[in-house]
Design an enzyme around this catalytic site. Structure first.
Site, PDB file in Angstrom:
ATOM      1  N   CYS A  38       2.533 -22.727  41.540  1.00 58.45           N
ATOM      2  CA  CYS A  38       1.783 -21.808  42.410  1.00 58.45           C
ATOM      3  C   CYS A  38       1.471 -20.477  41.730  1.00 58.45           C
ATOM      4  CB  CYS A  38       2.554 -21.548  43.705  1.00 58.45           C
ATOM      5  SG  CYS A  38       2.975 -23.070  44.548  1.00 58.45           S
ATOM      6  N   HIS A  60       0.175 -15.209  46.857  1.00 53.13           N
ATOM      7  CA  HIS A  60       0.184 -16.668  46.994  1.00 53.13           C
ATOM      8  C   HIS A  60       0.425 -16.992  48.468  1.00 53.13           C
ATOM      9  CE1 HIS A  60       0.817 -20.817  46.646  1.00 53.13           C
ATOM     10  NE2 HIS A  60       2.129 -20.775  46.842  1.00 53.13           N
ATOM     11  N   ASN A 103      -1.076 -24.188  51.875  1.00 54.63           N
ATOM     12  CA  ASN A 103      -0.662 -23.824  50.516  1.00 54.63           C
ATOM     13  C   ASN A 103      -1.380 -24.734  49.520  1.00 54.63           C
ATOM     14  OD1 ASN A 103       0.709 -23.448  48.098  1.00 54.63           O
ATOM     15  ND2 ASN A 103       2.753 -23.649  48.969  1.00 54.63           N
TER      16      ASN A 103
HETATM   17  O1  UT7 Z   1       4.562 -22.666  47.234  1.00 56.85           O
HETATM   18  C1  UT7 Z   1       5.650 -22.052  46.684  1.00 56.85           C
HETATM   19  C2  UT7 Z   1       6.976 -22.418  47.114  1.00 56.85           C
HETATM   20  N1  UT7 Z   1       7.163 -22.785  48.480  1.00 56.85           N
HETATM   21  C3  UT7 Z   1       7.635 -21.943  49.363  1.00 56.85           C
HETATM   22  O2  UT7 Z   1       7.795 -20.794  49.061  1.00 56.85           O
HETATM   23  C4  UT7 Z   1       8.000 -22.479  50.711  1.00 56.85           C
HETATM   24  C5  UT7 Z   1       9.238 -21.775  51.204  1.00 56.85           C
HETATM   25  N2  UT7 Z   1       9.785 -22.293  52.454  1.00 56.85           N
HETATM   26  C6  UT7 Z   1       9.151 -22.249  53.635  1.00 56.85           C
HETATM   27  O3  UT7 Z   1       8.026 -21.823  53.745  1.00 56.85           O
HETATM   28  C7  UT7 Z   1       9.931 -22.683  54.865  1.00 56.85           C
HETATM   29  O4  UT7 Z   1      11.278 -22.870  54.509  1.00 56.85           O
HETATM   30  C8  UT7 Z   1       9.402 -23.971  55.530  1.00 56.85           C
HETATM   31  C9  UT7 Z   1       8.075 -23.705  56.222  1.00 56.85           C
HETATM   32  C10 UT7 Z   1       9.229 -25.067  54.487  1.00 56.85           C
HETATM   33  C11 UT7 Z   1      10.371 -24.435  56.611  1.00 56.85           C
HETATM   34  O5  UT7 Z   1      10.619 -23.418  57.553  1.00 56.85           O
HETATM   35  P1  UT7 Z   1      12.123 -23.040  57.959  1.00 56.85           P
HETATM   36  O6  UT7 Z   1      12.017 -21.991  58.973  1.00 56.85           O
HETATM   37  O7  UT7 Z   1      12.855 -22.708  56.695  1.00 56.85           O
HETATM   38  O8  UT7 Z   1      12.622 -24.384  58.620  1.00 56.85           O
HETATM   39  P2  UT7 Z   1      13.840 -25.317  58.198  1.00 56.85           P
HETATM   40  O9  UT7 Z   1      13.514 -26.102  56.972  1.00 56.85           O
HETATM   41  O10 UT7 Z   1      15.114 -24.514  58.187  1.00 56.85           O
HETATM   42  O11 UT7 Z   1      13.878 -26.311  59.441  1.00 56.85           O
HETATM   43  C12 UT7 Z   1      14.171 -25.847  60.747  1.00 56.85           C
HETATM   44  C13 UT7 Z   1      14.048 -27.003  61.714  1.00 56.85           C
HETATM   45  C14 UT7 Z   1      14.816 -28.253  61.289  1.00 56.85           C
HETATM   46  O12 UT7 Z   1      15.352 -28.831  62.466  1.00 56.85           O
HETATM   47  P3  UT7 Z   1      16.910 -28.609  62.867  1.00 56.85           P
HETATM   48  O13 UT7 Z   1      17.660 -29.179  61.700  1.00 56.85           O
HETATM   49  O14 UT7 Z   1      17.074 -27.125  63.008  1.00 56.85           O
HETATM   50  O15 UT7 Z   1      17.031 -29.389  64.133  1.00 56.85           O
HETATM   51  C15 UT7 Z   1      13.743 -29.167  60.758  1.00 56.85           C
HETATM   52  O16 UT7 Z   1      14.080 -30.526  60.884  1.00 56.85           O
HETATM   53  O17 UT7 Z   1      12.663 -27.402  61.845  1.00 56.85           O
HETATM   54  C16 UT7 Z   1      12.562 -28.818  61.634  1.00 56.85           C
HETATM   55  N3  UT7 Z   1      11.282 -29.099  61.023  1.00 56.85           N
HETATM   56  C17 UT7 Z   1      10.160 -29.350  61.738  1.00 56.85           C
HETATM   57  N4  UT7 Z   1       9.940 -29.428  63.055  1.00 56.85           N
HETATM   58  C18 UT7 Z   1       8.690 -29.686  63.463  1.00 56.85           C
HETATM   59  C19 UT7 Z   1      10.966 -29.139  59.706  1.00 56.85           C
HETATM   60  N5  UT7 Z   1       9.659 -29.423  59.542  1.00 56.85           N
HETATM   61  C20 UT7 Z   1       9.143 -29.556  60.797  1.00 56.85           C
HETATM   62  C21 UT7 Z   1       7.866 -29.831  61.277  1.00 56.85           C
HETATM   63  N6  UT7 Z   1       7.682 -29.885  62.610  1.00 56.85           N
HETATM   64  N7  UT7 Z   1       6.816 -30.027  60.454  1.00 56.85           N
END
Ligand code: UT7
Length: 327
Positions: free
Chosen positions: A114, A253, A283
């Site tokens: 990225c 980004h 992204n």
């Molecule tokens: O491009 C360069 C590098 N990339 C990044 O910089 C990305 C960095 N990370 C992020 O942007 C975020 O961590 C994400 C958008 C990927 C995820 O957001 P988060 O707030 O960190 O969510 P999480 O991974 O901690 O998941 C929270 C909950 C989980 O459920 P439980 O375990 O709390 O019950 C996931 O299973 O959200 C759930 N979840 C979803 N729910 C509905 C994960 N993906 C989804 C989804 N829809 N698509």
């Protein structure tokens, strides 16, 4: 720096097909509400099957050449930033060279995910400042959709396809003022595609295990992204010998709106100065900052004399920032 170097032409290209959060609701267990509140994304573009990064990249490149009022033969070097090359080799830059007819150009790709477009600008700037080359084309081109596991809701809602291009050349006033880049290979496997390389060559087993798909530990990367983006932006601003208040437009980004907001808060720059297009495109890795730069200029958020901060972060981990005075 020996010579002033600046962006003298820009162009971008997006696939026509739009995939909305509501479309995704029908494919996996997710919701428009979750995607919008956690990421800021509403929709993204998806390329037709069989599209290569060079197909999108060459269209963006042609527009950038027209904008720069240059003929393809005047380009000395093509640098393509991509993590979704047409093929593992040869370089996507070579495919783009052929498609745009830039027969005189040397070509190679940079692998900085990225952050690749910012890395590409840094490499281009060195070649021009040293006097070795006059005009360098930098392209950020990604067709990420085939690298995504469309059953993995933690990644498939995040990414999209697109390409942006910039022609760099000598300028009389302003131009690139500074760069700051860094990497952390200890975190390499937080965001990677494990299969298909020399360590795990493609086999029925790697395909069965889905190792040919992008894997990301999103929440582990989140904090690292904010720290690295704000840290390198501060360094680039310092090297440019300006104060953060002097920045007119920030091109970050576009991985997550919350990462952008947290980064900007640390920099103390108001959000009104930040260009955001993640809502429309998701992204697009190296193409995100490239397209955001093109759109910000098109919408006159960047004008001659504007101080622009570009800052990017991604797999590697690799991060980079650049300060320019728009020429
Ligand atoms: O491009 C360069 C590098 N990339 C990044 O910089 C990305 C960095 N990370 C992020 O942007 C975020 O961590 C994400 C958008 C990927 C995820 O957001 P988060 O707030 O960190 O969510 P999480 O991974 O901690 O998941 C929270 C909950 C989980 O459920 P439980 O375990 O709390 O019950 C996931 O299973 O959200 C759930 N979840 C979803 N729910 C509905 C994960 N993906 C989804 C989804 N829809 N698509």
């Amino acid at each position: 720096m020996n010579k002033k170097v600046g962006v003298i032409g820009l162009g971008f290209h997006l696939p026509k097909k739009v995939l909305t959060n509501f479309d995704l609701e029908k494919m996996i267990d997710t919701s428009d509400e979750w995607i919008q509140t956690r990421t800021g994304i509403r929709e993204r573009r998806i390329a037709e099957p069989g599209t290569g990064a060079s197909d999108l990249g060459s269209e963006a490149a042609k527009k950038a050449l027209r904008d720069a009022k240059l003929k393809p033969e005047q380009i000395d070097l093509i640098i393509v930033a991509t993590l979704s090359p047409d093929m593992p080799f040869p370089s996507t830059a070579c495919f783009i060279q052929d498609k745009i007819g830039a027969g005189k150009a040397a070509c190679f790709d940079v692998s900085a995910a990225c952050a690749g477009f910012v890395y590409g600008l840094a490499v281009a700037q060195q070649f021009i400042a040293s006097g070795m080359y006059r005009y360098v084309l930098v392209v950020g081109a990604e067709v990420l959709s085939p690298l995504i596991d469309w059953k993995d809701r933690s990644t498939c809602v995040l990414f999209g396809d697109g390409a942006g291009a910039a022609v760099l050349g000598p300028v009389k006033k302003g131009g690139i003022l500074s760069f700051h880049m860094g990497s952390d290979g200890a975190c390499a496997e937080l965001l990677c595609m494990p299969g298909g390389g020399s360590r795990h060559p493609t086999s029925p087993e790697t395909v069965h295990q889905g190792m040919h798909f992008l894997k990301m530990k999103g929440n582990e990367i989140f904090k690292l992204a904010v720290r690295a983006m704000s840290g390198c932006a501060v360094q680039a601003i310092k090297k440019a010998k300006i104060s953060p208040d002097a920045i007119d437009c920030v091109i970050p980004h576009q991985a997550n709106l919350r990462i952008i907001q947290a980064t900007i808060e640390k920099l103390g720059v108001p959000m009104e100065k930040v260009y955001v297009n993640i809502d429309r495109y998701g992204n697009m890795s190296s193409a995100s900052s490239a397209i955001a730069l093109c759109e910000a200029v098109e919408e006159k958020k960047i004008r001659t004399g504007s101080k622009v901060l570009m800052v990017a972060f991604g797999s590697g981990l690799a991060w980079g920032a650049c300060v320019m005075e728009w020429a």
